[in-house]
Motif scaffolding. Structure first.
Motif, short mmCIF file in Angstrom:
data_model
loop_
_atom_site.label_atom_id
_atom_site.label_comp_id
_atom_site.label_asym_id
_atom_site.label_seq_id
_atom_site.Cartn_x
_atom_site.Cartn_y
_atom_site.Cartn_z
N GLY A 1 0.81 -1.21 0.00
CA GLY A 1 0.00 0.00 0.00
C GLY A 1 0.84 1.26 0.00
O GLY A 1 0.55 2.23 -0.72
N ALA A 2 1.91 1.27 0.81
CA ALA A 2 2.78 2.45 0.87
C ALA A 2 3.51 2.67 -0.45
O ALA A 2 3.71 3.82 -0.88
N ILE A 3 3.92 1.61 -1.11
CA ILE A 3 4.58 1.74 -2.41
C ILE A 3 3.63 2.37 -3.43
O ILE A 3 4.01 3.26 -4.20
N PHE A 4 2.39 1.92 -3.45
CA PHE A 4 1.43 2.50 -4.39
C PHE A 4 1.16 3.97 -4.09
O PHE A 4 1.01 4.78 -5.02
N ARG A 5 1.11 4.32 -2.82
CA ARG A 5 0.87 5.73 -2.49
C ARG A 5 2.04 6.59 -2.99
O ARG A 5 1.83 7.68 -3.54
N SER A 6 3.27 6.11 -2.80
CA SER A 6 4.43 6.84 -3.31
C SER A 6 4.43 6.88 -4.83
O SER A 6 4.77 7.89 -5.44
N ALA A 7 4.05 5.76 -5.46
CA ALA A 7 4.00 5.72 -6.92
C ALA A 7 3.04 6.77 -7.46
O ALA A 7 3.34 7.48 -8.43
N ALA A 8 1.87 6.88 -6.82
CA ALA A 8 0.89 7.86 -7.28
C ALA A 8 1.40 9.28 -7.09
O ALA A 8 1.21 10.14 -7.95
N ALA A 9 2.06 9.53 -5.96
CA ALA A 9 2.50 10.88 -5.64
C ALA A 9 3.71 11.31 -6.46
O ALA A 9 3.89 12.51 -6.72
#
Length: 295
Positions: free
Chosen positions: A150-158
């Motif tokens: 989940g944290a990786i996806f949040r960083s990917a989006a940002a």
């Protein structure tokens, strides 16, 4: 919108909230009983569970169709706006209102952060579809911690990552906890799996075909790994490529040796104070920022 006080946790539509595992929710064969019990034959791509109003809205905005809602009485009024959005998307959507004890007995969760909504999954796209027009992609090998995913996806989006590709044995980004930690960005950043699922020979050697596919689509591949020959993450040769795929490995062991060998580069984040590495989620954010597309 039918708001239904929950009388029995054995209501068939509620099985997805606790009686079925994530793997069963993704397996059409395991959903046959639910289809028969509800008369709903449109479950061929599986179901997922979204927790909280924010994650529910992100799933809805991504085009997923809601299937059922479970909400505690205390969350009913604060969730009114999102429930109205769900009703507009799916008229007649059942909303079951539970007591805390009922919700815990049904789901096993000690607490929840708002409504729980099941959605019908969409079929995953082909990797080639995601790579068309992309400049930065992340590749996740066998990551088995939902919080990290989940944290990786949040960083990917940002930080401007256009797509995420995951290995066959990487855990599911749509799992409830991963989606919640991502703040719903798992529904914003396009993703798909490379190869087949499971601990198969194909799963163990996903990199040969997967990285070759990336290369065929114009991507230079960068393994993030702590090897003696790794170059610094800010090395100029990495930034000369218009298309980069950043390959991140599982917690603890990191990337498999054969995956590192199949990549064009191996890079590491320079460390201070004797620290040897970062958690994979933290490392992903550093890498996404340092190697972001700048034009």
């Amino acid at each position: 919108m039918p708001v239904i006080p929950l009388e029995s946790i054995s209501e068939p539509r509620l099985r997805a909230f606790g009686a079925m595992t994530d793997g069963e929710l993704r397996d059409p064969k395991q959903l046959v009983g639910l289809q028969l019990a509800t008369g709903d034959a449109n479950l061929q791509d599986g179901l997922l569970v979204a927790e909280s109003a924010n994650v529910t809205l992100r799933a809805l905005e991504a085009g997923l169709e809601p299937y059922c809602v479970l909400v505690e009485q205390r969350w009913l009024e604060p969730s009114r706006a999102v429930l109205e959005r769900l009703e507009a998307a799916q008229p007649g959507l059942p909303v079951y209102v539970a007591t805390p004890d009922q919700r815990k007995a049904l789901t096993g969760y000690e607490t929840t952060r708002g409504p729980l909504t099941t959605f019908r999954r969409l079929p995953l796209p082909q990797p080639e579809t995601l790579l068309a027009g992309a400049r930065r992609v992340a590749v996740l090998e066998d990551i088995t911690n939902y919080t990290n995913i989940g944290a990786i996806f949040r960083s990917a989006a940002a930080l401007g990552v256009d797509a995420v590709l995951i290995s066959p044995r990487c855990y599911d980004p749509y799992y409830r906890r991963a989606a919640r930690v991502s703040m719903g960005t798992v529904f914003q950043v396009p993703w798909t799996r490379l190869g087949a699922g499971g601990a198969t020979d194909q799963g163990k050697s996903w990199a040969e075909d997967g990285l070759a596919l990336l290369r065929a689509n114009g991507f230079a591949t960068v393994a993030l790994a702590l090897t003696d020959g790794a170059i610094p993450l800010d090395a100029p040769q990495l930034k000369q490529h218009a298309k980069l795929a950043l390959v991140l490995g599982t917690e603890g062991d990191g990337l498999a040796a054969r995956t590192i060998a199949a990549c064009d580069y191996t890079a590491r984040i320079p460390m201070a104070h004797g620290v040897d590495s970062l958690n994979v989620a933290a490392a992903s954010a550093v890498a996404f920022w340092e190697l972001r597309a700048r034009d």
